[in-house]
Design a protein around this motif. Sequence first.
Motif, PDB file in Angstrom:
ATOM      1  N   LYS A   1      -1.042  21.830  -4.455  1.00 22.65           N
ATOM      2  CA  LYS A   1      -1.398  23.006  -3.664  1.00 22.65           C
ATOM      3  C   LYS A   1      -0.477  23.088  -2.453  1.00 22.65           C
ATOM      4  CE  LYS A   1      -6.046  21.834  -4.700  1.00 22.65           C
ATOM      5  NZ  LYS A   1      -6.932  20.915  -4.070  1.00 22.65           N
ATOM      6  N   GLU A   2      -0.252  24.303  -1.986  1.00 21.73           N
ATOM      7  CA  GLU A   2       0.585  24.497  -0.798  1.00 21.73           C
ATOM      8  C   GLU A   2       0.010  23.765   0.416  1.00 21.73           C
ATOM      9  OE1 GLU A   2       3.572  26.011   0.109  1.00 21.73           O
ATOM     10  OE2 GLU A   2       3.955  26.152  -2.026  1.00 21.73           O
ATOM     11  N   GLU A   3      -1.316  23.669   0.478  1.00 21.14           N
ATOM     12  CA  GLU A   3      -1.958  23.006   1.616  1.00 21.14           C
ATOM     13  C   GLU A   3      -1.641  21.512   1.636  1.00 21.14           C
ATOM     14  OE1 GLU A   3      -4.579  24.592  -0.763  1.00 21.14           O
ATOM     15  OE2 GLU A   3      -3.437  26.302  -0.028  1.00 21.14           O
ATOM     16  N   ASP A   4      -1.298  20.947   0.476  1.00 22.58           N
ATOM     17  CA  ASP A   4      -0.987  19.518   0.376  1.00 22.58           C
ATOM     18  C   ASP A   4       0.453  19.207   0.769  1.00 22.58           C
ATOM     19  OD1 ASP A   4      -3.538  19.139  -0.557  1.00 22.58           O
ATOM     20  OD2 ASP A   4      -2.947  19.068  -2.675  1.00 22.58           O
ATOM     21  N   LEU A   5       1.241  20.233   1.043  1.00 22.44           N
ATOM     22  CA  LEU A   5       2.652  20.030   1.337  1.00 22.44           C
ATOM     23  C   LEU A   5       2.919  20.120   2.837  1.00 22.44           C
ATOM     24  CD1 LEU A   5       4.262  22.230  -1.458  1.00 22.44           C
ATOM     25  CD2 LEU A   5       3.837  19.778  -1.503  1.00 22.44           C
ATOM     26  N   GLU A   6       3.680  19.167   3.341  1.00 23.09           N
ATOM     27  CA  GLU A   6       4.166  19.225   4.722  1.00 23.09           C
ATOM     28  C   GLU A   6       5.621  19.659   4.624  1.00 23.09           C
ATOM     29  OE1 GLU A   6       5.687  16.132   8.072  1.00 23.09           O
ATOM     30  OE2 GLU A   6       3.885  15.566   6.968  1.00 23.09           O
ATOM     31  N   GLU A   7       5.943  20.772   5.277  1.00 19.32           N
ATOM     32  CA  GLU A   7       7.285  21.341   5.176  1.00 19.32           C
ATOM     33  C   GLU A   7       7.907  21.409   6.561  1.00 19.32           C
ATOM     34  OE1 GLU A   7       9.120  24.928   2.598  1.00 19.32           O
ATOM     35  OE2 GLU A   7       7.423  25.468   3.850  1.00 19.32           O
ATOM     36  N   ARG A   8       9.137  20.889   6.671  1.00 19.65           N
ATOM     37  CA  ARG A   8       9.876  20.962   7.934  1.00 19.65           C
ATOM     38  C   ARG A   8      11.283  21.461   7.650  1.00 19.65           C
ATOM     39  NH1 ARG A   8       9.552  15.317  10.705  1.00 19.65           N
ATOM     40  NH2 ARG A   8       9.264  14.589   8.583  1.00 19.65           N
ATOM     41  N   PHE A   9      11.860  22.077   8.644  1.00 19.05           N
ATOM     42  CA  PHE A   9      13.210  22.609   8.511  1.00 19.05           C
ATOM     43  C   PHE A   9      14.119  21.868   9.481  1.00 19.05           C
ATOM     44  CE2 PHE A   9      10.149  25.964   7.557  1.00 19.05           C
ATOM     45  CZ  PHE A   9      10.455  26.152   6.222  1.00 19.05           C
ATOM     46  N   ILE A  10      15.256  21.410   8.963  1.00 18.53           N
ATOM     47  CA  ILE A  10      16.162  20.565   9.710  1.00 18.53           C
ATOM     48  C   ILE A  10      17.556  21.178   9.626  1.00 18.53           C
ATOM     49  CG2 ILE A  10      17.005  18.183   9.902  1.00 18.53           C
ATOM     50  CD1 ILE A  10      14.709  17.450   7.934  1.00 18.53           C
ATOM     51  N   HIS A  11      18.394  20.868  10.597  1.00 17.16           N
ATOM     52  CA  HIS A  11      19.791  21.291  10.518  1.00 17.16           C
ATOM     53  C   HIS A  11      20.434  20.581   9.344  1.00 17.16           C
ATOM     54  CE1 HIS A  11      20.383  23.754  14.059  1.00 17.16           C
ATOM     55  NE2 HIS A  11      19.637  22.913  14.741  1.00 17.16           N
ATOM     56  N   ALA A  12      21.081  21.326   8.488  1.00 16.04           N
ATOM     57  CA  ALA A  12      21.750  20.743   7.327  1.00 16.04           C
ATOM     58  C   ALA A  12      23.112  20.200   7.741  1.00 16.04           C
ATOM     59  CB  ALA A  12      21.911  21.801   6.247  1.00 16.04           C
ATOM     60  N   SER A  13      23.749  19.529   6.812  1.00 18.91           N
ATOM     61  CA  SER A  13      25.101  19.051   7.059  1.00 18.91           C
ATOM     62  C   SER A  13      25.944  19.399   5.849  1.00 18.91           C
ATOM     63  CB  SER A  13      25.096  17.540   7.277  1.00 18.91           C
ATOM     64  OG  SER A  13      24.641  16.895   6.117  1.00 18.91           O
ATOM     65  N   GLY A  14      27.239  19.259   5.981  1.00 15.65           N
ATOM     66  CA  GLY A  14      28.123  19.524   4.854  1.00 15.65           C
ATOM     67  C   GLY A  14      28.703  20.920   4.905  1.00 15.65           C
ATOM     68  N   LYS A  15      28.994  21.460   3.727  1.00 15.73           N
ATOM     69  CA  LYS A  15      29.667  22.759   3.633  1.00 15.73           C
ATOM     70  C   LYS A  15      28.764  23.872   4.142  1.00 15.73           C
ATOM     71  CE  LYS A  15      32.239  21.326  -0.380  1.00 15.73           C
ATOM     72  NZ  LYS A  15      32.389  21.472  -1.815  1.00 15.73           N
TER      73      LYS A  15
END
Length: 131
Positions: free
Chosen positions: A24-38
């Motif tokens: 379930k979506e409620e079971d997911l912890e989602e974070r956004f981070i600066h990516a690296s690479g191309k």
Amino acid sequence: MADFAVSPEKNRWLKERMALLGVKEEDLEERFIHASGKGGQHVNKSSSCVYLKHLPTGIEVKCMEDRSQSLNRFLARRYLLEKMEEAAGVPSKKSAKEEKLRRQKARRKRRSSTKYAAAAAESEGGTGEEA
């Protein structure tokens, strides 16, 4: 669940797969981070890398394949489902591919060893002439 920047069929497939595995979506912890690479300036200025953790199992994935955050969110969920299936013992396409490669390598090694073992035995036996 929000729709991602992929086709409606892929969004539907993801929803069905998550329901099948009981995620379930409620079971997911989602974070956004600066990516690296191309990706140049876009990647450096935006948080397009997606970190996803399934809280009940503790399985984590990080996806920074694309410059698009929405596409990375979709891919992270797909990778998470694949990892969960592997943990449950369900054979995946990736594991089937790896098994096929492993069998190919073993077969080539057997063929090579028999070929060179025969050549070595032939050269040791020689022609019987001494110089």
